[in-house]
Design a protein around this motif. Structure first.
Motif, mmCIF file in Angstrom:
data_model
loop_
_atom_site.group_PDB
_atom_site.id
_atom_site.type_symbol
_atom_site.label_atom_id
_atom_site.label_comp_id
_atom_site.label_asym_id
_atom_site.label_seq_id
_atom_site.Cartn_x
_atom_site.Cartn_y
_atom_site.Cartn_z
ATOM 1 N N SER A 24 25.837 86.253 51.094
ATOM 2 C CA SER A 24 24.395 85.818 51.093
ATOM 3 C C SER A 24 24.010 84.949 52.171
ATOM 4 O O SER A 24 24.795 84.497 53.212
ATOM 5 C CB SER A 24 24.136 85.095 49.699
ATOM 6 O OG SER A 24 24.469 83.729 50.054
ATOM 7 N N PRO A 25 22.604 84.925 52.592
ATOM 8 C CA PRO A 25 22.219 83.916 53.352
ATOM 9 C C PRO A 25 22.326 82.546 52.869
ATOM 10 O O PRO A 25 22.900 82.508 51.578
ATOM 11 C CB PRO A 25 20.760 84.276 53.697
ATOM 12 C CG PRO A 25 20.384 84.994 52.552
ATOM 13 C CD PRO A 25 21.627 85.723 51.951
ATOM 14 N N LYS A 26 21.838 81.654 53.589
ATOM 15 C CA LYS A 26 22.090 79.955 52.998
ATOM 16 C C LYS A 26 21.169 80.004 51.675
ATOM 17 O O LYS A 26 19.949 80.254 51.866
ATOM 18 C CB LYS A 26 21.744 79.050 54.106
ATOM 19 C CG LYS A 26 22.219 77.786 53.585
ATOM 20 C CD LYS A 26 21.783 76.788 54.831
ATOM 21 C CE LYS A 26 22.333 75.275 54.193
ATOM 22 N NZ LYS A 26 22.116 74.239 55.399
ATOM 23 N N LEU A 27 21.834 79.753 50.586
ATOM 24 C CA LEU A 27 21.031 79.498 49.545
ATOM 25 C C LEU A 27 20.689 78.061 49.121
ATOM 26 O O LEU A 27 19.799 77.739 48.357
ATOM 27 C CB LEU A 27 21.750 80.185 47.924
ATOM 28 C CG LEU A 27 22.245 81.598 48.292
ATOM 29 C CD1 LEU A 27 23.053 81.815 47.016
ATOM 30 C CD2 LEU A 27 20.984 82.453 48.464
ATOM 31 N N LEU A 28 21.475 77.197 49.526
ATOM 32 C CA LEU A 28 21.135 75.596 49.113
ATOM 33 C C LEU A 28 20.996 74.854 50.624
ATOM 34 O O LEU A 28 21.557 74.915 51.372
ATOM 35 C CB LEU A 28 22.649 75.095 48.378
ATOM 36 C CG LEU A 28 23.208 75.802 47.517
ATOM 37 C CD1 LEU A 28 24.641 74.914 46.920
ATOM 38 C CD2 LEU A 28 22.127 75.926 45.983
ATOM 39 N N ILE A 90 18.965 83.301 42.767
ATOM 40 C CA ILE A 90 20.109 83.667 42.384
ATOM 41 C C ILE A 90 20.417 84.878 41.440
ATOM 42 O O ILE A 90 20.987 86.043 41.514
ATOM 43 C CB ILE A 90 21.286 82.740 42.081
ATOM 44 C CG1 ILE A 90 21.606 81.746 43.249
ATOM 45 C CG2 ILE A 90 22.700 83.480 41.779
ATOM 46 C CD1 ILE A 90 22.394 80.464 42.982
ATOM 47 N N GLY A 91 19.588 84.821 40.397
ATOM 48 C CA GLY A 91 19.449 85.726 39.252
ATOM 49 C C GLY A 91 18.796 87.010 39.935
ATOM 50 O O GLY A 91 19.155 88.052 39.574
ATOM 51 N N GLU A 92 17.770 86.954 40.643
ATOM 52 C CA GLU A 92 16.974 87.848 41.183
ATOM 53 C C GLU A 92 18.086 88.800 42.256
ATOM 54 O O GLU A 92 18.063 90.146 42.187
ATOM 55 C CB GLU A 92 15.720 87.654 42.003
ATOM 56 C CG GLU A 92 14.984 88.889 42.382
ATOM 57 C CD GLU A 92 13.558 88.442 42.950
ATOM 58 O OE1 GLU A 92 12.821 89.295 43.326
ATOM 59 O OE2 GLU A 92 13.260 87.459 43.118
ATOM 60 N N ILE A 273 18.942 82.943 30.362
ATOM 61 C CA ILE A 273 18.313 83.905 31.448
ATOM 62 C C ILE A 273 18.009 83.391 32.796
ATOM 63 O O ILE A 273 17.463 82.224 32.960
ATOM 64 C CB ILE A 273 16.965 84.642 30.710
ATOM 65 C CG1 ILE A 273 17.313 85.356 29.375
ATOM 66 C CG2 ILE A 273 16.184 85.708 31.847
ATOM 67 C CD1 ILE A 273 16.120 85.779 28.835
ATOM 68 N N LEU A 274 18.459 83.932 33.762
ATOM 69 C CA LEU A 274 18.034 83.613 35.210
ATOM 70 C C LEU A 274 16.744 84.407 35.660
ATOM 71 O O LEU A 274 16.008 83.747 36.265
ATOM 72 C CB LEU A 274 19.194 83.625 35.996
ATOM 73 C CG LEU A 274 20.344 82.875 36.125
ATOM 74 C CD1 LEU A 274 21.391 83.029 35.025
ATOM 75 C CD2 LEU A 274 21.212 82.827 37.418
ATOM 76 N N TYR A 275 16.844 85.757 35.192
ATOM 77 C CA TYR A 275 15.698 86.773 35.892
ATOM 78 C C TYR A 275 15.710 87.571 34.829
ATOM 79 O O TYR A 275 16.587 88.081 34.194
ATOM 80 C CB TYR A 275 16.472 87.211 37.139
ATOM 81 C CG TYR A 275 15.352 88.331 37.602
ATOM 82 C CD1 TYR A 275 14.441 87.945 38.319
ATOM 83 C CD2 TYR A 275 15.842 89.439 37.495
ATOM 84 C CE1 TYR A 275 13.447 88.876 38.910
ATOM 85 C CE2 TYR A 275 14.981 90.395 37.951
ATOM 86 C CZ TYR A 275 13.706 90.265 38.766
ATOM 87 O OH TYR A 275 12.870 91.052 39.253
ATOM 88 N N SER A 276 14.426 87.984 34.626
ATOM 89 C CA SER A 276 13.785 89.088 33.836
ATOM 90 C C SER A 276 12.697 89.510 34.444
ATOM 91 O O SER A 276 11.793 88.885 34.932
ATOM 92 C CB SER A 276 13.397 88.618 32.416
ATOM 93 O OG SER A 276 13.062 89.541 31.515
ATOM 94 N N LYS A 277 12.781 90.897 34.387
ATOM 95 C CA LYS A 277 11.628 91.666 35.411
ATOM 96 C C LYS A 277 10.670 92.101 34.239
ATOM 97 O O LYS A 277 11.144 92.824 33.242
ATOM 98 C CB LYS A 277 12.455 92.828 36.077
ATOM 99 C CG LYS A 277 11.457 93.779 36.731
ATOM 100 C CD LYS A 277 12.138 94.656 37.720
ATOM 101 C CE LYS A 277 11.096 95.553 38.724
ATOM 102 N NZ LYS A 277 11.928 96.461 39.566
#
Length: 277
Positions: A24-28, A90-92, A273-277
């Motif tokens: 990933s790119p920088k997340l934090l 992160i979830g997405e 849940i982190l992510y829900s579409k």
């Protein structure tokens, strides 16, 4: 979480599907990295947020200072960890790589790899393994691990290595070998059927993450620096993840209730849940 993180592209997905991992790119941001490093100190010292209930009860630090420390579900006892491992960004990202419309937390981990010292050439090694080797109670091997570095991480301080394309091999018997430190012996074991074994290091600047498939073989060697290598890890699952009985036990099954049933989804508050579409 870092602002303006770019969306993943089809090229990212193709890389992940071919290699079994993606960087990933920088997340934090730097402040969040510092807070998570302090969270490590607090957790290992027994300083907990909330009601102070750790998943396995009291947290014990190994008596050998060169041995790795690993704690599951640190989000139960530390708010900084919870904020990261349940973050919707992160979830997405994970949803795109797993090609699913909903992502839940399977569990998290704090991992502390100390300096190996000079007396044990294998101290601190993480043996070549597949995460799904431990997770067979889950019906779905299409799970993903997000390993976030809390300092610049390379092979000198025991950075992770992945085996290119190994997620395409399926589940290999007895691949739950995280704590087996003889990496050469494990490599011989897993290449006995003439599998092509190509190791690729996951070089991560602080705040970046590796996303790897639950069937991807990975491991790490010694930390030969003078500082510990710290990470926070989110293990994530897609919507259609159910309990599969009759296989290797996993503690997450106990979080489904007193009498979990085959086909029961891992979908209660223990699996946010982190992510829900």
């Amino acid at each position: 979480m870092e602002k303006n993180i770019a969306k993943l592209t089809t090229a990212d997905l193709q890389f992940y599907e071919e290699k079994g991992y993606w960087i990933s790119p920088k997340l934090l941001d730097d402040e969040q990295i510092a807070r998570l490093r302090h969270a490590h100190e607090r957790v290992w010292a027994g300083d907990y947020d909330g009601d102070g209930y750790a998943m396995y009860g009291h947290i014990s630090v190994p008596s050998d200072p060169h041995q790795i420390r690993k704690l599951d579900n640190a989000w139960w006892i530390n708010d900084e960890v919870r904020d990261v491992v349940t973050d919707p960004i992160i979830g997405e990202m994970a949803a795109y790589l797993m090609q699913t419309n909903e992502v839940r937390l399977w569990h998290d981990q704090l991992i502390y790899k100390p300096s190996a010292g000079s007396t044990n050439t294998q101290a601190g090694n993480v043996g070549w393994h597949q995460d799904y080797g431990y997770w067979q109670a889950s019906s779905n091997p299409n799970m993903i691990t997000v390993w976030i570095a809390l300092q610049d991480t390379d092979l000198k301080n025991g950075g992770m290595m992945s085996v290119n394309g190994s997620h395409k091999w399926g589940l290999i018997p007895d691949s739950d070998t995280f704590f087996d430190q003889d990496m050469n012996k494990l490599k011989e074991k897993y290449t006995a059927d003439s599998r092509e074994w190509v190791e690729e290091p996951c070089i991560l600047p602080a705040g970046h993450a590796s996303f790897h498939h639950s069937l991807t073989f990975h491991g790490s060697g010694q930390n030969v620096t003078n500082e510990p290598r710290l990470s926070v890890v989110a293990h994530l699952m897609p919507y259609d993840t159910f309990y599969r009985p009759g296989v290797q036990f996993h503690h997450n099954v106990t979080l489904l209730g007193a009498r979990p049933e085959a086909g029961q989804r891992f979908a209660n508050d223990n699996f946010p849940i982190l992510y829900s579409k």
